[in-house]
Design a protein around this motif. Sequence first.
Motif, short mmCIF file in Angstrom:
data_model
loop_
_atom_site.label_atom_id
_atom_site.label_comp_id
_atom_site.label_asym_id
_atom_site.label_seq_id
_atom_site.Cartn_x
_atom_site.Cartn_y
_atom_site.Cartn_z
N UNK A 53 39.95 21.87 -4.77
CA UNK A 53 38.52 21.71 -4.99
C UNK A 53 38.05 20.31 -4.55
N UNK A 54 38.83 19.28 -4.88
CA UNK A 54 38.48 17.91 -4.49
C UNK A 54 38.45 17.78 -2.97
N UNK A 61 32.88 21.45 2.15
CA UNK A 61 33.20 22.88 2.19
C UNK A 61 32.74 23.53 0.89
N UNK A 62 31.49 24.00 0.85
CA UNK A 62 30.95 24.58 -0.37
C UNK A 62 31.72 25.82 -0.82
N UNK A 63 32.02 26.79 0.05
CA UNK A 63 32.79 27.95 -0.41
C UNK A 63 34.16 27.56 -0.96
N UNK A 64 34.80 26.58 -0.32
CA UNK A 64 36.10 26.13 -0.82
C UNK A 64 35.99 25.48 -2.19
N UNK A 65 34.92 24.73 -2.40
CA UNK A 65 34.71 24.10 -3.70
C UNK A 65 34.53 25.16 -4.79
N UNK A 82 25.18 23.42 -8.40
CA UNK A 82 24.30 22.25 -8.47
C UNK A 82 25.10 20.96 -8.43
N UNK A 83 26.22 20.92 -9.16
CA UNK A 83 27.07 19.73 -9.15
C UNK A 83 27.54 19.42 -7.73
N UNK A 84 27.94 20.47 -6.99
CA UNK A 84 28.39 20.27 -5.62
C UNK A 84 27.28 19.63 -4.78
#
Length: 430
Positions: A53-54, A61-65, A82-84
């Motif tokens: 995730x980090x 990489x939003x999908x990866x996060x 939202x945090x992302x």
Amino acid sequence: MTKRRRSTRHGRARAGTLALALACAAVAGGLTSCGTGDGGAGHGPFQRVLDEQAAALRAGDRPGYLAAVDPRAAAYRSGQERVYRNLRSLPLATWAYQVTDVTRHEESATVTARLRYRIAGYDRVTTTDTERLRFVRRDGGWRIAAEAADSDTQLWEQGTMTVVRGAHSLVLGVGRDRSGLRRLARAADRAVPAVARVWPGGWSRRTVLEAPSSVADMARLLGSPASSYEGIAAVTTGEAGGGAAAGGSAPADRIVINPQAYGMLSDEGQQVVLTHETTHVATRHQTTRATPMWLSEGIADWAGYRASKTAPREAAPELARAVAGRQPGGDDGDGDGGGDGPLHRLPTDEDFAFGNDPARLARAYEGGWLACRMVAQQWGQDTLVELYERAGRAGGGRSPDVDAALRSVLGIGQAEFTARWRSYVTELLG
């Protein structure tokens, strides 16, 4: 006010017509890792999820996060989206986790991890916070389903975050309009060079401000009851002692703004507050457990008021009232029954404690300010800085010896210094 990383706090109640509420709690003690009990065995699956995730966050990489988040935890997933977005608006140089403890159940686990992060261009050191996360087993793997109790709260978790960059500042706000954050940035940008003229070296000359939407959210960021910050305009977080005295690097400083108390101040009052807080950022590495609070808070107020046109009697109303009603041999109201009213001794660290009578707290700040003002006027600004540095080195930075610092720098002991301070205050405010 400075806040030593989650322990003692020092603050300032409102004073004078500026309604100044300067609070600088220096948060002490640092963070301790949780014991594992199994030498780290069983941490691997959870460490891998957090590492992935980090890495996705750093790569954009939003999908990866979001792949680390349980797809069935709809509310948590929405919050993480939202945090992302919030975190991607920051210039992060470092973002990483280290799992320190795992409590496993059959199909779930509570994981404690150290979050380490640094903002590029602003933080000279990496900040460490504690994250406690609830994982669930899903489709043969582990996913994050919620944040567990006792996890440190971050501003970017409190809502949609707006980021404003100034010449010397970075302002992060939630529930605040961009124009207000720009005004904060402009005031912070004026504070940095003002402090640099007093304290030119040993700091980055940049500040990071956090502007939560309410006093309650401010309290959650700082891990204390909201009542602690009523009337407090701003708090600077950090760890007194920097590196040498504390045995390591201090976490990065954040100036946290109270939207209510700060908003009540005049433009001049707001500038005094931010210059005061910026002084705590600048002096962080010279501030230790040996530094008396009358000196650490006094020099911050002295820097804050240097450019102010506020008269001393207006800036120190509680002490002025005490001087006006002073009776030889009178009690100072602190319950010890002795001395010559509030001027029989310099303010003690206990005088700065939250929960004190507001007048006593105000007198402590005002007394510290006037002590530093006297040193700057009678011995010079450079000598005041030298006194601050010498006081912080006492006992290896662990035990105060104000008398020795005064003798070394000013050539007089604490008794004579106190007598001079008493005469100075009486003449100035009488």
